[in-house]
Motif scaffolding. Structure first.
Motif, PDB file in Angstrom:
ATOM      1  N   ASP A  77       0.810  -1.229   0.000  1.00 26.43           N
ATOM      2  CA  ASP A  77       0.000   0.000   0.000  1.00 26.43           C
ATOM      3  C   ASP A  77       0.841   1.275   0.000  1.00 26.43           C
ATOM      4  N   LYS A  78       2.167   1.150   0.162  1.00 24.43           N
ATOM      5  CA  LYS A  78       3.082   2.292   0.107  1.00 24.43           C
ATOM      6  C   LYS A  78       2.673   3.418   1.057  1.00 24.43           C
ATOM      7  N   SER A  79       2.331   3.061   2.286  1.00 21.08           N
ATOM      8  CA  SER A  79       1.891   4.072   3.247  1.00 21.08           C
ATOM      9  C   SER A  79       3.021   5.022   3.644  1.00 21.08           C
ATOM     10  N   LEU A  80       4.256   4.542   3.688  1.00 21.75           N
ATOM     11  CA  LEU A  80       5.376   5.434   3.985  1.00 21.75           C
ATOM     12  C   LEU A  80       5.535   6.466   2.870  1.00 21.75           C
ATOM     13  N   ALA A  81       5.520   6.001   1.642  1.00 19.57           N
ATOM     14  CA  ALA A  81       5.662   6.920   0.511  1.00 19.57           C
ATOM     15  C   ALA A  81       4.506   7.910   0.467  1.00 19.57           C
ATOM     16  N   LEU A  82       3.326   7.464   0.823  1.00 20.14           N
ATOM     17  CA  LEU A  82       2.165   8.353   0.813  1.00 20.14           C
ATOM     18  C   LEU A  82       2.284   9.436   1.887  1.00 20.14           C
ATOM     19  N   SER A  83       2.650   9.042   3.099  1.00 22.17           N
ATOM     20  CA  SER A  83       2.738  10.037   4.174  1.00 22.17           C
ATOM     21  C   SER A  83       3.905  10.995   3.946  1.00 22.17           C
ATOM     22  N   VAL A  84       5.059  10.481   3.547  1.00 26.99           N
ATOM     23  CA  VAL A  84       6.208  11.347   3.299  1.00 26.99           C
ATOM     24  C   VAL A  84       5.960  12.208   2.062  1.00 26.99           C
ATOM     25  N   GLY A  85       5.408  11.611   1.016  1.00 21.83           N
ATOM     26  CA  GLY A  85       5.203  12.327  -0.239  1.00 21.83           C
ATOM     27  C   GLY A  85       4.233  13.484  -0.133  1.00 21.83           C
ATOM     28  N   THR A  86       3.122  13.270   0.537  1.00 24.16           N
ATOM     29  CA  THR A  86       2.136  14.352   0.627  1.00 24.16           C
ATOM     30  C   THR A  86       2.674  15.530   1.445  1.00 24.16           C
ATOM     31  N   LEU A  87       3.294  15.224   2.565  1.00 26.08           N
ATOM     32  CA  LEU A  87       3.810  16.320   3.391  1.00 26.08           C
ATOM     33  C   LEU A  87       5.066  16.952   2.795  1.00 26.08           C
ATOM     34  N   ASN A  88       5.859  16.169   2.075  1.00 25.82           N
ATOM     35  CA  ASN A  88       7.008  16.726   1.376  1.00 25.82           C
ATOM     36  C   ASN A  88       6.540  17.679   0.279  1.00 25.82           C
ATOM     37  N   GLY A 104       8.614  18.983   6.018  1.00 22.57           N
ATOM     38  CA  GLY A 104       7.410  18.250   5.634  1.00 22.57           C
ATOM     39  C   GLY A 104       7.685  16.766   5.502  1.00 22.57           C
ATOM     40  N   ALA A 105       8.802  16.430   4.865  1.00 22.64           N
ATOM     41  CA  ALA A 105       9.169  15.017   4.725  1.00 22.64           C
ATOM     42  C   ALA A 105       9.428  14.382   6.089  1.00 22.64           C
ATOM     43  N   ALA A 106      10.098  15.107   6.961  1.00 24.47           N
ATOM     44  CA  ALA A 106      10.373  14.582   8.306  1.00 24.47           C
ATOM     45  C   ALA A 106       9.079  14.365   9.082  1.00 24.47           C
ATOM     46  N   LEU A 107       8.144  15.281   8.935  1.00 21.20           N
ATOM     47  CA  LEU A 107       6.848  15.109   9.593  1.00 21.20           C
ATOM     48  C   LEU A 107       6.122  13.883   9.048  1.00 21.20           C
ATOM     49  N   GLY A 108       6.258  13.631   7.757  1.00 20.51           N
ATOM     50  CA  GLY A 108       5.679  12.415   7.175  1.00 20.51           C
ATOM     51  C   GLY A 108       6.270  11.161   7.793  1.00 20.51           C
ATOM     52  N   TRP A 109       7.586  11.160   8.012  1.00 23.80           N
ATOM     53  CA  TRP A 109       8.230  10.026   8.674  1.00 23.80           C
ATOM     54  C   TRP A 109       7.723   9.871  10.112  1.00 23.80           C
ATOM     55  N   VAL A 110       7.584  10.985  10.817  1.00 25.15           N
ATOM     56  CA  VAL A 110       7.095  10.934  12.206  1.00 25.15           C
ATOM     57  C   VAL A 110       5.690  10.340  12.243  1.00 25.15           C
ATOM     58  N   ILE A 111       4.839  10.781  11.350  1.00 27.58           N
ATOM     59  CA  ILE A 111       3.472  10.247  11.309  1.00 27.58           C
ATOM     60  C   ILE A 111       3.502   8.759  10.993  1.00 27.58           C
ATOM     61  N   TYR A 112       4.319   8.360  10.027  1.00 29.80           N
ATOM     62  CA  TYR A 112       4.404   6.950   9.643  1.00 29.80           C
ATOM     63  C   TYR A 112       4.885   6.085  10.809  1.00 29.80           C
TER      64      TYR A 112
END
Length: 166
Positions: free
Chosen positions: A63-74, A111-119
């Motif tokens: 489902d690429k959830s990491l890429a989705l969370s990092v990508g959107t916030l990045n 933004g990318a770092a926040l995506g990682w934190v959320i993931y």
């Protein structure tokens, strides 16, 4: 498996590969003019979205959830670059000028770092909420059981298997 069914299966696979490569070619032909028109934006977005490329490469899940969370916030962080580029005129000179903005880099990588934190924190948070809901439900069931014991007597609370009750 017979030889004829094997041939049919291999033909289906070949047609699937052909249609997949055809789709990719059509998409590439449609995107090429857009890239040329939006070249300054692409020049700015390519380095700003590198954390997303890394997340896509690292994320092995279906489902690429990491890429989705990092990508959107990045992308949200990279919008600082794009807005500045559009304000300066959307040309190549402005694109290279925008890439020198420290605030743009900070917002894109934050933004990318926040995506990682959320993931990384969401699974822990979901597990804790689920455990809390289970504890609440267990307390409700125990309260209901004690009400039934008061109404029907202690025999209701005894646990017996189905074989013993016959």
């Amino acid at each position: 498996m017979t030889a004829s069914s094997s041939r049919r299966t291999s033909r289906k696979r070949a047609s699937t590969r052909k249609s997949g490569s055809t789709r990719k070619m059509v998409a590439l032909l449609c995107l090429a003019p857009a890239v040329l028109i939006l070249l300054p934006s692409c020049i700015v977005l390519a380095p700003a979205m590198l954390p997303t490329a890394v997340a896509i490469y690292v994320d092995r899940s279906r489902d690429k959830s990491l890429a989705l969370s990092v990508g959107t916030l990045n992308f949200c962080g990279a919008l600082v670059f794009l807005i500045e580029l559009w304000m300066l005129g959307h040309d190549l000179k402005a694109a290279f000028h925008v890439l020198t903005s420290l605030f743009g880099w900070l917002s894109a990588f934050a933004g990318a770092a926040l995506g990682w934190v959320i993931y990384l924190t969401m699974p822990v948070l979901v597990a804790r909420v689920s455990a809390a809901r289970q504890r609440i439900r267990l307390a409700e069931l125990r309260a209901l059981q004690s009400e039934l014991v008061e109404e029907w007597g202690p025999a209701v609370a005894e646990s017996r298997s189905a074989d013993e009750s016959r």
